[in-house]
Write an enzyme that holds these catalytic residues in place. Structure first.
Site, PDB file in Angstrom:
ATOM      1  N   LYS A 129      -4.106  19.631  -6.253  1.00  0.00           N
ATOM      2  CA  LYS A 129      -5.548  19.828  -6.315  1.00  0.00           C
ATOM      3  C   LYS A 129      -5.926  20.773  -7.452  1.00  0.00           C
ATOM      4  CE  LYS A 129      -6.735  19.252  -1.444  1.00  0.00           C
ATOM      5  NZ  LYS A 129      -7.149  19.981  -0.236  1.00  0.00           N
ATOM      6  N   ARG A 186       6.539  15.070  -0.175  1.00  0.00           N
ATOM      7  CA  ARG A 186       5.277  14.596  -0.723  1.00  0.00           C
ATOM      8  C   ARG A 186       5.538  13.546  -1.791  1.00  0.00           C
ATOM      9  NH1 ARG A 186       2.470  20.098  -1.909  1.00  0.00           N
ATOM     10  NH2 ARG A 186       0.900  18.706  -2.758  1.00  0.00           N
ATOM     11  N   GLU A 228      -7.796  20.128   4.130  1.00  0.00           N
ATOM     12  CA  GLU A 228      -8.698  21.257   3.933  1.00  0.00           C
ATOM     13  C   GLU A 228      -9.846  20.711   3.082  1.00  0.00           C
ATOM     14  OE1 GLU A 228      -7.331  24.463   1.428  1.00  0.00           O
ATOM     15  OE2 GLU A 228      -8.946  25.783   2.080  1.00  0.00           O
TER      16      GLU A 228
END
Length: 545
Positions: free
Chosen positions: A269, A259, A33
């Site tokens: 983020k 992850r 994104e």
RNA sequence: UGGGGUGUCGCCAAGUGGUAAGGCACCGGGUUUUGAUCCCGGCAUUCGCAGGUUCGAAUCCUGCCACCCCAGCCA
């Protein structure tokens, strides 16, 4: 460096190829994104997605998941492309945006409505939240759940045309409000957002949600293996539901992996953003950040990051990898390729009392094991700088550096002996008076002396004073928490040093160097006369007990 | 207390019923004009725990326990 990885995803792909499930080659996608910079966790995904496509004769889409105009911008799409390319991966002409598919997405939504599998819900956000139930209690049906198809079609069309304000209606999937999986309790598919989109401008005022968009884009692009992280595991039933209920002839399997977690840093983020906003770091490319931009500026090579990702592997286990593995990969890469040089980060003046020449030139190889890199010249003179840490008034046992009366070799130069220590009123060492042995010149030593140690040095007159940024881990806690971010920061993560660097290094076009006995350093992008410490050398010396 | 996952050495991670790979870290020792690199050697009788099946189990079964994720009109 060698060993092809054979993780569970690659095993699955091999099986699919053997079964004939995939015929035309493996197609993957990396779907960021554009609302932030890429970090080393993304690198794991990039290496996986581009890696498997390469290994199995396919290709990878770089697809920007731009369905939320409120959070996304072109600044990020440019930076992300630069980062992926820097890492060494190529998408060719497979660059797409979820927004490329907005028209088709809309048509698929209409299909769902026509089948009675989606409806326009006019509840408020709060009402929808309450109606969804809780983890342990089922949700309740929306009063709009059984709106006639024709009314849904009409409302949805009018949502699109901009007739309603933000929040007035949403399009919801008609699934099961009592599902134990909350994602299946009539999830929102489209919401109204009167906001310009960075690519489609004001063409749309309704935007599709991730769960509706992602699977369809995967299908339209013929993604043979849709790889994502564990937190989307719960979304897989919805991914499958959407594709099973629209008229599309391809259905990629979604496969989840864990992850990357890295000690002494954060990888979300939101937290990274917070560090930037609060001024804890200088920006997204601060060399202490785990972002690709930060690592790059720190001097970390793309090859080291790829090797790190390969060594870390791909599994479904939660993991927090030790920083020392990343450091190992960086050193391994730089050890072989970086030119050597000398720099003194904390200078202590040394006067060679028995040297009265004007200075003489010494030759030193740029790399001790790679003669192809050539040689550079050093100047030996009466006044030099050595590292303050390389002198000890009262040395511990087995100390191999300089101390009163002791001898040490100056790297690529002569052997010197410390004859006198000049101190100030407080007893702090200000200067050393040493004598050198003229017949001990490196390469033609006939002195017969065997000093225990070798130290680095820079000629006082020739050496270039410059700034060296000594970086260390950003946090002092292995697993910094969101709640205590500021408290967990390492106050010594950046130490500025007024250093002295040998002239040949300053003049060289190379960016990365090993400053002997200190570590690997990299000329800063924005200020090429300053150096950033990438990583220290491994140091197994500890004073005997 | 619902659902979805995961548990093999300090950290990663192979292993898919035949008797615990490898890497990082660590600890020895050798080479060395970087206390670096390089080279040798060491490092899980045991696989979250407890039972069971089997000639044989990290792998199969049962029951526990721990940890992670999910209640955005974010992705």
């Amino acid at each position: 460096m060698s060993d092809q990885p054979n993780d569970f995803i690659r095993q699955r792909i091999k099986q699919d190829i053997a079964d004939g499930t995939v015929s035309g080659g493996v197609v993957t996608r990396f779907p960021p994104e554009p609302n932030g910079y890429l970090h080393i966790g993304h690198a794991k995904s990039i290496c996986l997605n581009f890696g498997v496509a390469e290994e199995f004769g396919g290709y990878t889409y770089l697809r920007f998941d731009d369905t939320n105009p409120l959070k996304e911008s072109d600044e990020y799409v440019d930076a992300i492309q630069a980062d992926v390319a820097w890492l060494g991966f190529h998408w060719g002409d497979h660059l797409t945006f979820a927004s490329d598919y907005f028209d088709q997405l809309y048509e698929f939504a209409v299909q769902l409505i026509e089948q009675g599998k989606a409806y326009v819900c006019s509840l408020s956000g709060e009402e929808i939240r309450v109606g969804r139930g809780t983890l342990t209690e089922p949700g309740t049906d929306s009063p709009y759940r059984d709106r006639p198809v024709s009314e849904n079609l009409d409302l949805f069309e009018r949502m699109r045309s901009g007739e309603f304000p933000d929040g007035a209606h949403v399009l919801r999937a008609h699934i099961d409000m009592a599902s134990p999986n909350i994602n299946m309790r009539d999830p929102v598919l489209y919401r109204i957002r009167h906001a310009p989109h960075q690519r489609t401008g004001d063409a749309w005022v309704i935007y599709p949600m991730y769960d509706f968009t992602h699977c369809i884009c995967d299908a339209l692009e013929g993604i043979t293996h849709s790889l994502c992280t564990l937190e989307f595991e719960d979304h897989r039933p919805l991914y499958d539901w959407v594709l099973d209920n629209i008229n599309v002839n391809f259905h990629p399997p979604q496969i989840e992996f864990s992850r990357l977690g890295l000690e002494y840093t954060v990888m979300s983020k939101r937290l990274l953003n917070q560090l930037v906003d609060e001024g804890s770091v200088s920006g997204w490319d601060d060399p202490r950040m785990p972002t690709l931009a930060g690592l790059r500026r720190r001097g970390v090579t793309p090859g080291a990051i790829r090797e790190f990702c390969r060594r870390v592997g791909v599994t479904k286990q939660d993991n927090v990898v030790e920083m020392n593995l990343l450091e190992f990969c960086v050193r391994q890469d730089l050890e072989a390729t970086a030119c050597r040089g000398m720099a003194v980060l904390d200078p202590l003046k040394v006067v060679i009392t028995n040297y009265d020449g004007a200075g003489e030139t010494l030759e030193a190889p740029w790399h001790p094991q790679n003669a192809e890199l050539g040689v550079r010249e050093l100047t030996f003179a009466r006044e030099l700088f050595i590292e303050r840490a390389d002198f000890e008034l009262e040395p511990p046992r087995k100390y191999k550096r300089l101390s009163p009366g002791a001898m040490v070799r100056l790297r690529y130069g002569f052997i010197i002996r410390c004859d006198e220590v000049i101190t100030d009123d407080q007893g702090a060492v200000m200067e050393l008076r040493c004598s050198y042995f003229p017949d001990s010149r490196s390469g033609s030593d006939t002195s017969g002396l065997k000093p225990k140690g070798v130290i680095h040095w820079v000629s006082a007159e020739d050496g270039k004073p410059t700034e060296v940024r000594v970086y260390d881990r950003l946090f002092q806690t292995p697993n910094p928490g969101a709640a205590s971010l500021a408290d967990d920061l390492n106050p010594k993560s950046l130490v500025l040093r007024q250093a002295v660097v040998e002239p040949a290094v300053m003049a060289s076009d190379e960016r990365r160097f090993q400053f002997e006995r200190l570590g690997y350093f990299c000329k800063d992008d924005e200020r090429p006369d300053a150096f950033n410490r990438t990583v220290t050398l491994r140091d197994s010396w500890r004073p005997p007990a």
